[in-house]
Design an enzyme around this catalytic site. Sequence first.
Site, PDB file in Angstrom:
ATOM      1  N   HIS A 198     -35.491  25.100 -18.208  1.00 52.09           N
ATOM      2  CA  HIS A 198     -35.283  24.364 -16.949  1.00 52.09           C
ATOM      3  C   HIS A 198     -33.824  23.915 -16.838  1.00 52.09           C
ATOM      4  CE1 HIS A 198     -39.644  23.280 -17.915  1.00 52.09           C
ATOM      5  NE2 HIS A 198     -39.762  23.884 -16.753  1.00 52.09           N
TER       6      HIS A 198
ATOM      7  N   GLU B 205     -36.494  33.714 -14.197  1.00 53.97           N
ATOM      8  CA  GLU B 205     -37.088  35.055 -14.355  1.00 53.97           C
ATOM      9  C   GLU B 205     -38.244  35.039 -15.344  1.00 53.97           C
ATOM     10  OE1 GLU B 205     -33.882  37.710 -15.330  1.00 53.97           O
ATOM     11  OE2 GLU B 205     -33.307  37.912 -13.211  1.00 53.97           O
TER      12      GLU B 205
ATOM     13  N   VAL C 278     -34.522  31.819 -20.981  1.00 51.36           N
ATOM     14  CA  VAL C 278     -33.993  31.185 -22.191  1.00 51.36           C
ATOM     15  C   VAL C 278     -35.059  31.279 -23.283  1.00 51.36           C
ATOM     16  CG1 VAL C 278     -33.138  29.024 -23.192  1.00 51.36           C
ATOM     17  CG2 VAL C 278     -32.545  29.631 -20.847  1.00 51.36           C
TER      18      VAL C 278
END
Length: 285
Positions: free
Chosen positions: A44, A155, A183
Amino acid sequence: MTKTQKLTAIARTVRSIRKNVLGWRATGETVALVPTMGALHDGHLSLVRHVQKKADRVVVSIFVNPTQFGKGEDLSTYPRDEKADRAKLSELGVDLIFAPSVEEMYGEGFATGVHVDGLTDVLCGASRPGHFDGVATVVTKLLLQAGTDLAIFGEKDFQQLVVIKRLVSDLNIPVKILGGSIVREKDGLALSSRNAYLSSSERRVAPLLFQTLKTVRNDLKDGQTAKAVLSRAAVVLEDAGFKVDYLELRDSISLQTLKRKGDGPARLFVAAFLGKTRLIDNIKI
Ligand code: AMP
């Protein structure tokens, strides 16, 4: 966070978020929205950092949207920690948090939904009926409520990103949608608020999901058909203790299935359960 740093303000109402964003835009500042369900992690925060470079002001919304959870899913146990989230966002210098109540979002008599045809019947849409109607409706609301110039989605939830780009275009919502890269932990596991559900033994197995995607990507390079490669990979995952929901090669725009690499802009998608935890991941081919 140091003691002198100010905590980011929290808007609880549509009226308040609108007033703030309109105020900034009236003075010529650009504004970006980062929609989240909270329990914030580095995935985030990477979206926040990304849009901080693109816009003058950044708003992060935190709303665990009940309508995108199916019966028997984890709505009641979904991790919530607004205090910790606020500290992380304050540290990054986020301008405003929008954290409405369920009542603010779904008032008495609420009766409208947004449905995106086709793109929502496959992958996660097939195994979570109604999920994308909940997502499409709440994201449409958030975009219209906040009225920002930009909004960014990860994504990690690639199908969600495709669905949102479609609805924004179809409904002429005046916002630019950006995608942020996935990530991962050092061992390759994509960060997710749901990783907190994994037991320590499940956590040790979990990185195999991304490793398998990379193996499939390599095997597809050798010109093998997706069917053969994917069924072999699914067996590897099942043997390690996963229950595979789907493992599919699809076009990254239309989400149609592809028979082999080279038939279009390809992406490989996986969803699998480890115990009770459903993990998803994807990789560009
Ligand atoms: P969520 O709180 O799970 O609804 O996620 C909020 C936003 O963060 C969505 O746009 C997600 O795609 C994005 N996101 C979640 N995990 C990651 C990750 N590991 N890397 C990048 N973005 C992520």
